[in-house]
Scaffold this motif. Structure first.
Motif, PDB file in Angstrom:
ATOM      1  N   HIS A  72       0.886  -1.163   0.000  1.00  0.00           N
ATOM      2  CA  HIS A  72       0.000   0.000   0.000  1.00  0.00           C
ATOM      3  C   HIS A  72       0.925   1.214   0.000  1.00  0.00           C
ATOM      4  O   HIS A  72       2.020   1.157   0.575  1.00  0.00           O
ATOM      5  CB  HIS A  72      -0.827   0.078   1.279  1.00  0.00           C
ATOM      6  CG  HIS A  72      -1.717  -1.079   1.548  1.00  0.00           C
ATOM      7  ND1 HIS A  72      -1.303  -2.207   2.210  1.00  0.00           N
ATOM      8  CD2 HIS A  72      -3.027  -1.267   1.274  1.00  0.00           C
ATOM      9  CE1 HIS A  72      -2.317  -3.043   2.319  1.00  0.00           C
ATOM     10  NE2 HIS A  72      -3.381  -2.506   1.758  1.00  0.00           N
ATOM     11  N   THR A 108      -1.210  -0.915  -4.191  1.00  0.00           N
ATOM     12  CA  THR A 108      -2.582  -0.609  -3.813  1.00  0.00           C
ATOM     13  C   THR A 108      -2.599   0.648  -2.930  1.00  0.00           C
ATOM     14  O   THR A 108      -1.543   1.169  -2.570  1.00  0.00           O
ATOM     15  CB  THR A 108      -3.232  -1.838  -3.132  1.00  0.00           C
ATOM     16  OG1 THR A 108      -4.585  -1.546  -2.813  1.00  0.00           O
ATOM     17  CG2 THR A 108      -2.501  -2.255  -1.874  1.00  0.00           C
ATOM     18  N   HIS A 238     -11.756 -14.266   2.397  1.00  0.00           N
ATOM     19  CA  HIS A 238     -12.979 -13.484   2.210  1.00  0.00           C
ATOM     20  C   HIS A 238     -14.135 -14.334   1.691  1.00  0.00           C
ATOM     21  O   HIS A 238     -15.262 -14.216   2.177  1.00  0.00           O
ATOM     22  CB  HIS A 238     -12.707 -12.306   1.273  1.00  0.00           C
ATOM     23  CG  HIS A 238     -11.661 -11.365   1.791  1.00  0.00           C
ATOM     24  ND1 HIS A 238     -11.218 -10.283   1.088  1.00  0.00           N
ATOM     25  CD2 HIS A 238     -10.967 -11.359   2.967  1.00  0.00           C
ATOM     26  CE1 HIS A 238     -10.296  -9.636   1.803  1.00  0.00           C
ATOM     27  NE2 HIS A 238     -10.128 -10.284   2.938  1.00  0.00           N
ATOM     28  N   ASP A 273     -11.735 -12.328   9.826  1.00  0.00           N
ATOM     29  CA  ASP A 273     -10.716 -12.535   8.784  1.00  0.00           C
ATOM     30  C   ASP A 273      -9.414 -12.991   9.440  1.00  0.00           C
ATOM     31  O   ASP A 273      -8.698 -12.183  10.033  1.00  0.00           O
ATOM     32  CB  ASP A 273     -10.525 -11.191   8.066  1.00  0.00           C
ATOM     33  CG  ASP A 273      -9.656 -11.291   6.829  1.00  0.00           C
ATOM     34  OD1 ASP A 273      -9.433 -12.408   6.332  1.00  0.00           O
ATOM     35  OD2 ASP A 273      -9.201 -10.242   6.359  1.00  0.00           O
TER      36      ASP A 273
HETATM   37  C1  GCO Z   1      -7.944  -7.339   4.359  1.00  0.00           C
HETATM   38  C2  GCO Z   1      -7.571  -7.290   2.898  1.00  0.00           C
HETATM   39  C3  GCO Z   1      -6.349  -6.479   2.602  1.00  0.00           C
HETATM   40  C4  GCO Z   1      -6.173  -6.215   1.133  1.00  0.00           C
HETATM   41  C5  GCO Z   1      -5.081  -5.223   0.924  1.00  0.00           C
HETATM   42  C6  GCO Z   1      -4.745  -5.048  -0.518  1.00  0.00           C
HETATM   43  O1  GCO Z   1      -8.822  -8.112   4.678  1.00  0.00           O
HETATM   44  O2  GCO Z   1      -7.363  -6.594   5.153  1.00  0.00           O
HETATM   45  O3  GCO Z   1      -7.425  -8.593   2.465  1.00  0.00           O
HETATM   46  O4  GCO Z   1      -5.227  -7.117   3.132  1.00  0.00           O
HETATM   47  O5  GCO Z   1      -5.902  -7.377   0.428  1.00  0.00           O
HETATM   48  O6  GCO Z   1      -5.485  -4.009   1.459  1.00  0.00           O
HETATM   49  O7  GCO Z   1      -5.644  -4.248  -1.112  1.00  0.00           O
END
Ligand code: GCO
Ligand code: MN
Ligand code: MN
Length: 409
Positions: A72, A108, A238, A273
């Motif tokens: 990021h 990103t 996810h 998550d």
């Molecule tokens: C999460 C996401 C992030 C994104 C990352 C890339 O659940 O925190 O998976 O890790 O993948 O911000 O855009």
């Protein structure tokens, strides 16, 4: 750079002579600065590990046999840095990449940490927030391109709601479409060689996140102005949080030529998550996923980067982080070997042999009145077909035996 990468590869296999599962850059494994750099902070406790310098992360990932590192904007250049600070950080980081032969395939934007994004970025009700999000993303795209990224990920972590009456969800989708159309045009206008990959998540950190699954994303993409340059970045955790088959989501993306990137980790259904080491939960799904990506059953292979969006347990020190990273990559390679052996097994081939019917097959696609008439007249012994056992018990048990290591190589 290519030469240095080869050197890394050679040194990695020198350290593990004869180990077929030792990761090398040609395996295309990548990690995010935020993944191996995760300090173990959670809603109940503070960091347990020190923040890692990005240049150190690069050196260690290269030592482990990784191919690339993703980021990021804020992972590399802390929020609020001056242009001068940014340039120094980027220069040092580029030097580390060149020294260690690592690439940056994906970049990103962090559109979720700063309090200004507490009610979303592109979908926010406040045009000032939307404007700031666009501006931050344009700068982060510039940074990603400068570092050589070819894929740009959009994860709308805060694009969602708790008090759902705050906005019409259709308005949120329109705003997100406007933002992506704007940013695609920005990329084109600058002549950048960059594709977008949208990452779905059902919830966390918001109560509900818009576009919650890869399937939702695939439809949304078809409504974008520059849809050809936009694909998906599905994540194991996810889709699993939603209780769905990750392999099926990935297959749908592959079939649509939209699998631009992938986030690998492990997750149990119905939980927060977890971002666990790849393959460490639901080995069956992990096996089916790797089999699909590697095309061992005969389909087209996925050839993009294999990114691990996971982090080490909070119990670990830095040594444990590198154990974790190596574990992700080794498990992928072990599962790939198991998948190859499974699909080469004569009994598996026999059980998965296509059912052929030369008279009926030409009638099943490309409607014509004549074909419809032939279908009506075809002699199909429905009871006989229905009574046939399909031997999927045997097939599935064979898969388990390959997975458990008692059959095949
Ligand atoms: C999460 C996401 C992030 C994104 C990352 C890339 O659940 O925190 O998976 O890790 O993948 O911000 O855009
Ligand atoms: Mn995630
Ligand atoms: Mn992710």
């Amino acid at each position: 750079m290519a030469q240095k990468r080869t050197r890394t590869s050679a040194s990695s296999s020198r350290r593990h002579p004869g180990d077929p599962f030792a990761p090398t850059p040609s395996d295309r494994f990548t990690f995010g600065l935020w993944t191996v750099g995760n300090t173990g902070r959670d809603p109940f406790g503070e960091s347990v590990r020190a923040r890692m310098l990005p240049t150190h992360t690069v050196a260690k990932l290269a030592e482990c046999g990784a191919y690339g590192v993703n980021l990021h904007d804020d992972d590399l250049v802390p929020f609020g840095s001056t242009t001068k600070q940014r340039d120094t950080i980027v220069r040092d980081f580029k030097k580390a990449l060149a020294d260690h032969g690592l690439v940056v395939p994906m970049a990103t934007t962090n559109l979720f940490s700063h309090p200004v994004f507490k009610d979303g970025a592109f979908s926010s009700n406040d045009p000032k927030v939307r404007a700031f999000a666009l501006r931050k993303t344009m700068a982060a795209i510039d940074l990603g391109v400068e570092l050589g990224a070819k894929t740009y990920v959009f994860w709308g972590g805060r694009e969602g709601s708790e008090a759902d009456a705050c906005r019409d969800p259709r308005e949120a989708l329109k705003r997100m479409r406007d933002a992506l159309d704007f940013l695609c045009a920005y990329v084109k206008d600058n002549g950048y060689d960059l594709r977008f990959a949208l990452e779905a998540k059902p919830n966390e950190p918001r109560g509900d996140i818009y576009l919650p699954t890869t399937g939702h994303m695939l439809h949304f993409i078809s409504t974008l102005q520059h849809h050809a340059m936009v694909g998906v970045n599905p994540e194991v955790a996810h889709e699993t949080m939603s209780g769905l088959s990750f392999a099926h989501a990935v297959a749908q993306a592959m079939e649509a030529d939209k699998l631009f990137h992938i986030d690998l980790n492990a997750q149990r259904i119905g939980r927060y998550d977890q971002d666990l080491r790849f393959g460490s939960e639901d080995v069956r799904q992990a096996f089916l996923l790797v089999r699909l990506l590697e095309g061992t059953a005969g389909g087209a292979k996925y050839t993009g980067p294999l990114h691990f969006d996971a982090h080490a347990y909070r119990t670990e020190d830095e040594a444990g982080v590198w154990e974790f990273a190596t574990g992700c990559m080794r498990t992928y390679k072990i599962l790939a070997a198991r998948a190859r052996a499974f699909d080469a097994d004569p009994e598996v081939r026999e059980l998965t042999k296509p059912v052929r019917d030369v008279a009926l097959e030409p009638l099943l696609s490309g409607y014509t009145r004549a074909k419809a008439a032939k279908l009506r007249a075809a002699d199909i012994d429905v009871d006989r077909v229905a009574s046939r056992g399909l031997r999927y018990e045997r097939l599935d048990q064979l898969m388990m035996e390959h997975l458990l290591g008692v059959r095949g190589a």
